[in-house]
Design a protein around this motif. Sequence first.
Motif, PDB file in Angstrom:
ATOM      1  N   LYS A   1       0.846  -1.178   0.000  1.00  0.00           N
ATOM      2  CA  LYS A   1       0.000   0.000   0.000  1.00  0.00           C
ATOM      3  C   LYS A   1       0.886   1.233   0.000  1.00  0.00           C
TER       4      LYS A   1
ATOM      5  N   ARG B   1      -8.265   3.684   8.427  1.00  0.00           N
ATOM      6  CA  ARG B   1      -6.921   3.844   7.866  1.00  0.00           C
ATOM      7  C   ARG B   1      -6.544   2.568   7.120  1.00  0.00           C
ATOM      8  N   LEU B   2      -7.017   1.451   7.639  1.00  0.00           N
ATOM      9  CA  LEU B   2      -6.864   0.173   6.920  1.00  0.00           C
ATOM     10  C   LEU B   2      -8.206  -0.113   6.268  1.00  0.00           C
TER      11      LEU B   2
ATOM     12  N   LEU C   1      -2.422  -7.529   4.477  1.00  0.00           N
ATOM     13  CA  LEU C   1      -1.570  -7.348   5.651  1.00  0.00           C
ATOM     14  C   LEU C   1      -0.409  -8.331   5.547  1.00  0.00           C
TER      15      LEU C   1
ATOM     16  N   ALA D   1      -6.954   0.913  13.536  1.00  0.00           N
ATOM     17  CA  ALA D   1      -6.732   1.322  12.143  1.00  0.00           C
ATOM     18  C   ALA D   1      -7.929   0.930  11.272  1.00  0.00           C
ATOM     19  N   ILE D   2      -8.537  -0.227  11.583  1.00  0.00           N
ATOM     20  CA  ILE D   2      -9.728  -0.646  10.838  1.00  0.00           C
ATOM     21  C   ILE D   2     -10.912   0.243  11.221  1.00  0.00           C
TER      22      ILE D   2
ATOM     23  N   ILE E   1      -4.146  -2.591  15.194  1.00  0.00           N
ATOM     24  CA  ILE E   1      -4.729  -2.925  13.887  1.00  0.00           C
ATOM     25  C   ILE E   1      -6.242  -2.678  13.918  1.00  0.00           C
TER      26      ILE E   1
ATOM     27  N   THR F   1      -7.268  -4.430   1.819  1.00  0.00           N
ATOM     28  CA  THR F   1      -5.835  -4.195   2.014  1.00  0.00           C
ATOM     29  C   THR F   1      -5.158  -5.478   2.477  1.00  0.00           C
TER      30      THR F   1
ATOM     31  N   PRO G   1      -0.328   1.456   6.171  1.00  0.00           N
ATOM     32  CA  PRO G   1      -1.447   0.966   6.957  1.00  0.00           C
ATOM     33  C   PRO G   1      -1.479   1.521   8.377  1.00  0.00           C
TER      34      PRO G   1
ATOM     35  N   VAL H   1      -7.823  -7.354   4.745  1.00  0.00           N
ATOM     36  CA  VAL H   1      -8.934  -6.765   5.500  1.00  0.00           C
ATOM     37  C   VAL H   1     -10.233  -7.185   4.807  1.00  0.00           C
TER      38      VAL H   1
END
Length: 254
Positions: free
Chosen positions: A18, A51-52, A58, A46-47, A43, A56, A23, A97
């Motif tokens: 990305k 932001r994620l 990982l 971020a979800i 994480i 995406t 991420p 994701v």
Amino acid sequence: MTTSTAPDAAARRKRSVKPDNSPLPGQAINTRPMAGDAIYERILSAIMEHRLTPGTKLVEEKLASIFGVNRTRVREVLARLSHEGLLTTIPNRGAFVASPTPDEARAIFAARRILEPALLRHLCEHTSPAHIEQLRAHVAQEAEARERGERRAIIRLSGEFHIRIADLVENPVMSKMMRELASLTCLIIVLYDSPTVPACTHDDHGTIIDAIEQGRTEEAVAAMIGHLHHIEQVLDMSTPPGEEEDLEEMLGMD
Ligand SMILES: [Zn+2]
């Protein structure tokens, strides 16, 4: 997947999936080992804050480097997120994701309309002034984020309001279920939301708190059900989102 114990920065960048949007901003310089729970929360945030985004990839090795831990620890966290439905793991391809389909999204809202009234009924029977104070403080935070126009914070705090209600019931199983459903809802909102529509209107949250405070259980339940219907209705799930098509195509799954 090939292994490399000490990839240099250029190699890491090359492997980045990305490149335009890291991420986990702000984490690249972290060299202290983090506990699995802390990585999980990072994480998850971020979800929750988009932001994620769905689809995406990982990459274990990259995450291990970002968090300063070994890949085994990363793998454990990814397995946990996968188990909770937030990641889709494809053998030999890695973890992505999740991109809930419209049918999955509707099932998640249907589950919330069963779980959350039950939580509210319990809370209404066992509520205390401290509970009301905590919920009002949370809504005040939401209002501040709204005033500052911080969309990511608004979405995260909106979801967390519902988690707080579950936490006040003091049933860890319920809390876990609510956390998973709220996180999945965040993914659904990023996939299907119109950019101008907020996830939750904080007026609804205020109405729910008023009803809890005054012991009006049925009003609290009706307000919550109406609120969840509203969130679902403002989403456009008539056509599958582009990201999902891309991911399905990429994985040869459609
Ligand atoms: Zn809400």
